[in-house]
Design an enzyme around this catalytic site. Structure first.
Site, mmCIF file in Angstrom:
data_model
loop_
_atom_site.group_PDB
_atom_site.id
_atom_site.type_symbol
_atom_site.label_atom_id
_atom_site.label_comp_id
_atom_site.label_asym_id
_atom_site.label_seq_id
_atom_site.Cartn_x
_atom_site.Cartn_y
_atom_site.Cartn_z
ATOM 1 N N CYS A 257 0.841 -1.215 0.000
ATOM 2 C CA CYS A 257 0.000 0.000 0.000
ATOM 3 C C CYS A 257 0.867 1.252 0.000
ATOM 4 O O CYS A 257 0.528 2.251 -0.647
ATOM 5 C CB CYS A 257 -0.897 0.030 1.234
ATOM 6 S SG CYS A 257 -2.034 -1.347 1.333
HETATM 7 C C1 BEZ Z 1 0.661 -4.586 1.830
HETATM 8 O O1 BEZ Z 1 0.078 -3.549 1.516
HETATM 9 O O2 BEZ Z 1 1.866 -4.680 1.763
HETATM 10 C C2 BEZ Z 1 -0.119 -5.770 2.277
HETATM 11 C C3 BEZ Z 1 -1.298 -5.623 2.970
HETATM 12 C C4 BEZ Z 1 -1.978 -6.745 3.407
HETATM 13 C C5 BEZ Z 1 -1.468 -8.003 3.121
HETATM 14 C C6 BEZ Z 1 -0.294 -8.135 2.395
HETATM 15 C C7 BEZ Z 1 0.388 -7.023 1.970
#
Ligand code: BEZ
Length: 211
Positions: free
Chosen positions: A45
């Site tokens: 994200c």
């Molecule tokens: C991420 O944004 O890195 C992420 C969020 C939830 C699960 C896996 C990755």
């Protein structure tokens, strides 16, 4: 309930990092991209929000407003934005909804319980100036989105809203378009003075009409 293409995008009011937003009012006459994030302070994200911040000008050029959402609270978003700016060498320049009660996430069916019963998946909704949903895509948490693809789709949506063309596989701005099947050959000749290349009765190309 699932949101389908052509539906009116559900309206909502929400707290965002840039103040309270009434979604439809905030959109005004613009196009909109609403995109969700599983959680704050997560690596994928973080890169996604940085990527969008860096190409905000490309959205603005197309009269598109972008709005992120994560179910974490506002205070958390503000702390996270500092990290995003630091690690992605950007300035987050668009609002992010804080949705701790999951009101927006539920209205847009962004929580897929068989994937994760609390966090949202990576949803994208493109909304037209008529407030109707023009595109939805859903990525899993593990896969960051390609925001140049979102811009490419917007180019196609905006073009095909005005001209009787469709865009072929992997089309990008400036490439030949497809004459929509409902247009007769006679009408196509009038509508597309740059010429129509007929490969099959159902497969006709024309140069991009608005260039
Ligand atoms: C991420 O944004 O890195 C992420 C969020 C939830 C699960 C896996 C990755």
């Amino acid at each position: 309930m699932a949101i389908r293409l052509g539906d009116i995008a559900p309206n909502f009011t929400a707290q965002t990092t840039e103040g309270e937003v009434d979604f439809h009012q905030w959109l005004g006459d613009s196009w909109g991209v609403l995109f969700s994030h599983p959680a704050d302070f997560t690596p994928v994200c973080t890169t996604e929000l940085g990527a969008v911040a860096k190409i905000k000008g490309e959205f603005a050029k197309r009269n598109v407003k972008v709005l992120g959402i994560s179910v974490d609270p506002l205070e958390s978003h503000h702390g996270w934005i500092k990290d995003i700016n630091e690690t992605q060498a950007c300035t987050v320049n668009f609002p992010i909804i804080a949705d701790p009660e999951r009101k927006v996430a539920l209205a847009y069916d962004m929580i897929h319980p068989n994937a994760d019963d609390k966090a949202t998946v990576r949803s994208v909704f493109i909304i037209g100036p008529d407030k109707k949903v023009k595109l939805t895509i859903t990525y899993p948490a593990s896969t960051g989105r390609n925001f140049l693809e979102i811009l490419r789709v917007i180019d196609s949506l905006q073009l095909t809203a005005k001209h009787k063309v469709a865009t072929p596989a992997d089309w990008t701005e400036g490439q030949d378009c497809i004459v929509t099947p409902a247009v007769s050959d006679a009408d196509a000749a009038k509508l597309f003075p740059k010429g129509v290349r007929k490969i099959k009765p159902y497969l006709r190309y024309t140069p991009q009409p608005n260039r």
